[in-house]
Design an enzyme around this catalytic site. Sequence first.
Site, PDB file in Angstrom:
ATOM      1  N   CYS A 158     -12.351 -13.213   0.731  1.00 31.57           N
ATOM      2  CA  CYS A 158     -11.117 -13.721   0.138  1.00 31.57           C
ATOM      3  C   CYS A 158     -11.479 -14.504  -1.124  1.00 31.57           C
ATOM      4  O   CYS A 158     -12.236 -15.486  -1.052  1.00 31.57           O
ATOM      5  CB  CYS A 158     -10.446 -14.637   1.162  1.00 31.57           C
ATOM      6  SG  CYS A 158      -9.003 -15.501   0.530  1.00 31.57           S
ATOM      7  N   ASN A 159     -10.973 -14.056  -2.249  1.00 31.15           N
ATOM      8  CA  ASN A 159     -11.249 -14.747  -3.524  1.00 31.15           C
ATOM      9  C   ASN A 159     -10.687 -16.164  -3.502  1.00 31.15           C
ATOM     10  O   ASN A 159     -11.282 -17.093  -4.036  1.00 31.15           O
ATOM     11  CB  ASN A 159     -10.596 -13.997  -4.683  1.00 31.15           C
ATOM     12  CG  ASN A 159     -11.196 -12.635  -4.912  1.00 31.15           C
ATOM     13  OD1 ASN A 159     -12.018 -12.462  -5.791  1.00 31.15           O
ATOM     14  ND2 ASN A 159     -10.811 -11.649  -4.115  1.00 31.15           N
ATOM     15  N   THR A 160      -9.509 -16.306  -2.879  1.00 26.13           N
ATOM     16  CA  THR A 160      -8.818 -17.597  -2.898  1.00 26.13           C
ATOM     17  C   THR A 160      -9.595 -18.639  -2.099  1.00 26.13           C
ATOM     18  O   THR A 160      -9.832 -19.758  -2.577  1.00 26.13           O
ATOM     19  CB  THR A 160      -7.396 -17.416  -2.321  1.00 26.13           C
ATOM     20  OG1 THR A 160      -6.775 -16.295  -2.968  1.00 26.13           O
ATOM     21  CG2 THR A 160      -6.557 -18.647  -2.516  1.00 26.13           C
TER      22      THR A 160
ATOM     23  N   GLU B 281       0.957  -6.836   3.331  1.00 25.43           N
ATOM     24  CA  GLU B 281       0.898  -7.109   4.777  1.00 25.43           C
ATOM     25  C   GLU B 281       2.061  -6.430   5.509  1.00 25.43           C
ATOM     26  O   GLU B 281       1.938  -6.051   6.650  1.00 25.43           O
ATOM     27  CB  GLU B 281       0.917  -8.624   5.046  1.00 25.43           C
ATOM     28  CG  GLU B 281      -0.354  -9.355   4.623  1.00 25.43           C
ATOM     29  CD  GLU B 281      -1.536  -9.186   5.585  1.00 25.43           C
ATOM     30  OE1 GLU B 281      -1.313  -8.935   6.781  1.00 25.43           O
ATOM     31  OE2 GLU B 281      -2.687  -9.291   5.117  1.00 25.43           O
TER      32      GLU B 281
ATOM     33  N   TYR C 196      -2.694 -17.252   1.467  1.00 28.34           N
ATOM     34  CA  TYR C 196      -3.470 -18.414   1.029  1.00 28.34           C
ATOM     35  C   TYR C 196      -3.190 -18.737  -0.450  1.00 28.34           C
ATOM     36  O   TYR C 196      -3.220 -19.891  -0.850  1.00 28.34           O
ATOM     37  CB  TYR C 196      -4.973 -18.141   1.159  1.00 28.34           C
ATOM     38  CG  TYR C 196      -5.568 -18.239   2.544  1.00 28.34           C
ATOM     39  CD1 TYR C 196      -4.795 -18.447   3.684  1.00 28.34           C
ATOM     40  CD2 TYR C 196      -6.958 -18.115   2.703  1.00 28.34           C
ATOM     41  CE1 TYR C 196      -5.389 -18.526   4.939  1.00 28.34           C
ATOM     42  CE2 TYR C 196      -7.547 -18.208   3.949  1.00 28.34           C
ATOM     43  CZ  TYR C 196      -6.770 -18.405   5.066  1.00 28.34           C
ATOM     44  OH  TYR C 196      -7.362 -18.489   6.292  1.00 28.34           O
ATOM     45  N   GLY C 197      -2.979 -17.693  -1.220  1.00 26.66           N
ATOM     46  CA  GLY C 197      -2.898 -17.844  -2.682  1.00 26.66           C
ATOM     47  C   GLY C 197      -1.745 -18.694  -3.171  1.00 26.66           C
ATOM     48  O   GLY C 197      -1.693 -19.079  -4.331  1.00 26.66           O
TER      49      GLY C 197
ATOM     50  N   CYS D 102      -8.327 -10.015  -5.816  1.00 27.09           N
ATOM     51  CA  CYS D 102      -7.844 -10.414  -4.482  1.00 27.09           C
ATOM     52  C   CYS D 102      -8.185  -9.233  -3.585  1.00 27.09           C
ATOM     53  O   CYS D 102      -7.952  -8.070  -3.974  1.00 27.09           O
ATOM     54  CB  CYS D 102      -6.333 -10.653  -4.513  1.00 27.09           C
ATOM     55  SG  CYS D 102      -5.576 -10.752  -2.872  1.00 27.09           S
ATOM     56  N   THR D 103      -8.743  -9.505  -2.419  1.00 27.34           N
ATOM     57  CA  THR D 103      -9.224  -8.399  -1.581  1.00 27.34           C
ATOM     58  C   THR D 103      -8.088  -7.551  -0.998  1.00 27.34           C
ATOM     59  O   THR D 103      -8.335  -6.470  -0.467  1.00 27.34           O
ATOM     60  CB  THR D 103     -10.120  -8.936  -0.442  1.00 27.34           C
ATOM     61  OG1 THR D 103      -9.404  -9.978   0.252  1.00 27.34           O
ATOM     62  CG2 THR D 103     -11.420  -9.481  -0.990  1.00 27.34           C
ATOM     63  N   HIS D 104      -6.853  -8.042  -1.100  1.00 27.45           N
ATOM     64  CA  HIS D 104      -5.720  -7.209  -0.690  1.00 27.45           C
ATOM     65  C   HIS D 104      -5.423  -6.089  -1.714  1.00 27.45           C
ATOM     66  O   HIS D 104      -4.865  -5.067  -1.355  1.00 27.45           O
ATOM     67  CB  HIS D 104      -4.447  -8.053  -0.563  1.00 27.45           C
ATOM     68  CG  HIS D 104      -4.326  -8.811   0.720  1.00 27.45           C
ATOM     69  ND1 HIS D 104      -5.036  -9.954   0.989  1.00 27.45           N
ATOM     70  CD2 HIS D 104      -3.546  -8.587   1.823  1.00 27.45           C
ATOM     71  CE1 HIS D 104      -4.695 -10.417   2.188  1.00 27.45           C
ATOM     72  NE2 HIS D 104      -3.793  -9.608   2.710  1.00 27.45           N
TER      73      HIS D 104
ATOM     74  N   ASP E 238     -10.299 -13.624   6.140  1.00 33.63           N
ATOM     75  CA  ASP E 238      -9.347 -13.543   5.030  1.00 33.63           C
ATOM     76  C   ASP E 238      -8.003 -14.036   5.591  1.00 33.63           C
ATOM     77  O   ASP E 238      -7.845 -14.196   6.798  1.00 33.63           O
ATOM     78  CB  ASP E 238      -9.231 -12.086   4.538  1.00 33.63           C
ATOM     79  CG  ASP E 238      -8.243 -11.936   3.394  1.00 33.63           C
ATOM     80  OD1 ASP E 238      -8.208 -12.820   2.522  1.00 33.63           O
ATOM     81  OD2 ASP E 238      -7.477 -10.957   3.377  1.00 33.63           O
ATOM     82  N   SER E 239      -7.038 -14.214   4.705  1.00 39.04           N
ATOM     83  CA  SER E 239      -5.716 -14.616   5.163  1.00 39.04           C
ATOM     84  C   SER E 239      -5.032 -13.504   5.946  1.00 39.04           C
ATOM     85  O   SER E 239      -4.026 -13.741   6.606  1.00 39.04           O
ATOM     86  CB  SER E 239      -4.844 -14.945   3.957  1.00 39.04           C
ATOM     87  OG  SER E 239      -4.681 -13.770   3.181  1.00 39.04           O
TER      88      SER E 239
END
Length: 262
Positions: free
Chosen positions: A71-73, A152, A39-40, A184-186, A7-8
């Site tokens: 990561c969806n993006t 983050e 990333y998004g 979004c996984t965040h 993931d980012s």
Amino acid sequence: MKIGVFDSGLGGLTVVKAMMKSIRGAEIFYIADTKNAPYGEKTPQQILQYSLDIARYFIDMHHIDALVLACNTATSVSIKTLREKYPQLIIVGTEPAIKPAINKTLTGVVGVLATPATLRGDKYQHLVDVLKNGKDVTLFEQDCPGLVEQIEKGEIDSLKTKEMLEVWLRPMRENSVDTIVLGCTHYPLVDKTIEEVMQREVTLIHTGDAIAKHLLALGEEKGHCNNGELKITLYRTADINEKIVSSIIDNTEDFKLIDIKS
Ligand code: DGL
């Protein structure tokens, strides 16, 4: 089974957490690509390049059997190319869980929160067209630029994060949204803050468990027998907030943390 997950940043650890509940006898290598986050808000070309570089790294350095785009993006932009390039690999991606949300909603009004790149992507538009087809459901789609950085930084429920969410969620609150897709996984990391801002009970849908289940089924088809120890190594391409790591994964003693240059 050797599994590369990326993931980012730390969001994909919400997927690793789900994998830890059901997957055994595997080695997980996780890359938090914080150097290139978020990333998004990058171009599709950049996101594809990050994904290709990470896949190459996992294949060359760790000889992975499976790749998980947590990561969806990255999934939206890169999964097709990765599948074409590496047909021998098990490749599992992450997509906004629109289908379970449509099945769950009682008001028929569903919110979708995702990154700008995910919502702009053809893959998302196609998913919505197929799933909404003929159904009496309204979708409130909202991109959340800046939210990944807040997470983050560890600003899970700071005033600024709440103010950002208030702007994005107010239209949902005022239009009877009862189910929100965390695309979004965040975003599962701010689930409590989202509930607080919505000021009422709302079903939040995320994808970690479904990904773990799907990966396990594909692994078993290829002969993975699901028992034994689970080893996890976490790599970062720049700084990560270690406090957030331990808030997601209870037993961080099992984790090794290694720096890599991207
Ligand atoms: N967690 C990622 C996702 O699921 C990426 C977020 C970002 O870096 O913008 O989309």
